[in-house]
Design an enzyme around this catalytic site. Structure first.
Site, short mmCIF file in Angstrom:
data_model
loop_
_atom_site.label_atom_id
_atom_site.label_comp_id
_atom_site.label_asym_id
_atom_site.label_seq_id
_atom_site.Cartn_x
_atom_site.Cartn_y
_atom_site.Cartn_z
N ASP A 16 -6.21 -4.27 -6.17
CA ASP A 16 -6.79 -4.77 -4.85
C ASP A 16 -5.79 -5.79 -3.36
O ASP A 16 -5.35 -6.56 -4.07
CB ASP A 16 -8.40 -5.18 -4.11
CG ASP A 16 -8.40 -5.39 -2.93
OD1 ASP A 16 -7.84 -5.95 -2.17
OD2 ASP A 16 -9.63 -6.02 -3.01
N GLY A 26 4.32 7.29 -0.64
CA GLY A 26 5.22 6.86 -1.60
C GLY A 26 6.18 7.56 -0.45
O GLY A 26 7.79 7.00 -1.09
N CYS A 56 -0.81 3.80 11.62
CA CYS A 56 -1.09 4.66 12.23
C CYS A 56 -2.59 5.08 12.47
O CYS A 56 -3.20 6.37 12.96
CB CYS A 56 -0.89 6.23 11.21
SG CYS A 56 -2.40 6.25 9.97
N ALA A 77 1.10 -1.13 -0.07
CA ALA A 77 -0.17 0.52 -0.37
C ALA A 77 0.89 1.37 -0.03
O ALA A 77 1.26 2.17 0.43
CB ALA A 77 -0.89 -0.17 1.37
N ASP A 102 1.79 -1.21 4.86
CA ASP A 102 1.70 0.24 5.56
C ASP A 102 -0.02 0.10 5.69
O ASP A 102 -0.49 0.39 4.65
CB ASP A 102 2.59 1.06 5.47
CG ASP A 102 1.96 2.03 6.15
OD1 ASP A 102 1.69 1.59 7.66
OD2 ASP A 102 1.41 3.20 5.38
#
EC number: 2.1.1.178
Length: 486
Positions: free
Chosen positions: A173, A126, A244, A122, A191
């Site tokens: 996906d 970047g 996160c 994912a 991530d």
């Protein structure tokens, strides 16, 4: 003003370690984040960057877990994202916590990445992808996947700006990787998409409408993704799972689900010694659960595991895809292309990767991509080098920027560099012999291509890279520039 939903506070209190204070958590959530950057070692050494920017008044505090990461203090007039150095790709504005997952994947410097095949499941926008590319020194293969159509363009722009050349971009996906690229990767970074509870210091409204009922739906997707990642990982390979967000269900529980599913094939690796002080965020499993008050950063979660045994496929092997549009470059074109890049830009294409052709386009593929061709569809592989003309070639900006030696550019001063990045031609003070396609540089780092016409440098910057707003990285220069405007 930060908006902390009371239901969120009540819920997260169950997951907060006993040695941490809720009052301190709330206090840190209300504090703005310290600006942080990562130096792009594909274009400049960290030491050279620090020396260069110290002279412009920048102050640096090292990020303990990233050798190239720093919290920075600059004059209020300096807009980091609009500086020439940022546009050049000399640094990436990256929150300090988000530098942790690549560091966890490779705690020690990679001496030789030529044989490595990595997956970033994912990738957008970047930051971690380009961090990994720098850690690999543009060697080997890094497959960068992004599911969101709107974010793929941002990912490619950042990859191009940072000069990452060992990438292959996909748009899927990420739950498909375990099926289509079963046990294909030496290391994987997942991530995962998440509830974003750790981002409230960047986005004060991130938790304003927090709803506990949404967590299970997110965690369900995360469980599917980590299973797909594990299936795509080679035996002996490493997987880092990060988010996160702060709640246990999207973090520890997702990792424990994988362990429950694949048993002894999953071995958790402790991150408690990843850097000095890491133990402050370590969980009983050896994961890092970074609360904002621990390191004065965003909230983050990082887990690392090793696949210590092969596991069976859970689906049939897909049929190989056909009609791949690229073919190896013919011998005559190869020689002409190599000669052109060597003569014009000092770029030695031989040994850089695999030279491929599609119609009148010439491309440079990462060396390790061949085993994956036909197994999955790529949106973009490597670098587009040039287009064929009736006579010669038209070089591509991103290829020359990524591959050219730093010493080859025509040096510009700051005012000229700003003019160039705004799409304007650069007048020469004396007439010279026309030199054709050339590179221009600022402070020893490339800006882009020009056509040397003898009396001026005709701007060849791609139109989508032209900027309307550029500021100096020096506070004094900004003030002088502002004084000169009316």
């Amino acid at each position: 003003m930060v908006q902390l939903n009371q239901n969120f506070i009540n819920s997260i209190a169950k997951d907060m370690p006993d040695h941490l204070s809720m009052d301190e958590f709330i206090s840190y959530c209300a504090k703005p984040l310290r600006p942080s950057i990562r130096v792009n070692t594909l274009k400049i050494t960290t030491a050279d960057f620090i020396t260069m920017m110290n002279a412009k008044g920048w102050q640096f505090e090292p990020v303990p877990w990233c050798e190239d990461g720093f919290w920075v203090k600059v004059d209020d007039s300096v807009q980091l994202g609009n500086t020439v150095e940022h546009i050049q790709g000399l640094f990436y504005i990256q929150e300090a916590s988000s530098m942790l997952p690549p560091k966890a994947l490779f705690p020690e410097p990679i001496e030789d990445a030529t044989s490595l095949t990595l997956l970033d499941m994912a990738s957008a926008p970047g930051s971690k992808t380009t961090q990994l590319a720098a850690m690999m020194n543009n060697q080997g293969l890094l497959v960068a996947n992004e599911y969101s159509s709107s974010r793929v363009k941002v990912l490619h722009a950042n990859v191009q700006r940072m000069g990452a050349s060992n990438l292959a971009l996909t748009h899927f996906d990420a739950r498909v990787f375990g099926k289509y690229l079963f046990e294909s990767f030496d290391a994987i970074l997942l991530d995962a998409p998440c509830g974003g509870e750790g981002t409230v210091r960047k986005d004060p409204d991130a938790l304003k409408h927090w709803d506990e009922s949404e967590i299970e739906a997110i965690a369900s997707v995360q469980r599917d993704l980590i299973e797909s990642a594990f299936l795509a990982l080679k035996p002996g390979g490493s997987l880092v799972y990060s988010t996160c967000t702060l709640n246990r269900r999207e973090n520890q529980d997702v990792c424990l689900h994988l362990k429950a599913t694949y048993g002894d094939a999953v071995q958790f690796e402790s991150l408690a010694g990843l850097f000095p002080g890491a133990e402050k965020a370590s969980t009983s499993e050896g994961f890092l659960h970074v609360w904002p008050q621990i390191f004065d950063s965003e909230g983050f979660f990082i887990a690392k595991l090793t696949k210590i045994a092969a596991v069976p496929r859970n689906s049939e092997e897909p049929r190989k895809q056909k009609n791949f549009p690229f073919t190896p470059i013919d011998k005559k074109s190869r020689q002409a292309l190599c000669d052109y890049f060597d003569t014009s830009f000092g770029i030695k294409l031989d040994g850089q990767g695999i030279l491929m052709q599609r119609d009148d386009e010439f491309w440079l593929f990462p060396t390790n991509v061949d085993p994956l061709i036909g197994k999955i569809r790529f949106q973009r592989i490597g670098l587009k080098l040039a287009d064929a003309l009736k006579k010669g070639f038209k070089p591509r900006h991103e290829a020359v920027m990524a591959l050219a030696d730093r010493l080859r550019g025509i040096p510009l001063d700051e005012a000229q560099a700003i003019q160039y990045l705004m799409g304007r031609d650069i007048a020469l003070t004396s007439k010279e012999k026309p030199q054709g396609e050339r590179l221009v540089s600022y402070q020893g780092a490339h800006l882009g291509l020009v056509k040397h016409l003898g009396n001026k440098l005709k701007n060849s910057l791609p139109r989508d890279l032209v900027r309307d707003k550029i500021c100096s990285s020096s506070a004094m220069a900004v003030d002088q520039q502002a004084t000169g405007e009316d």
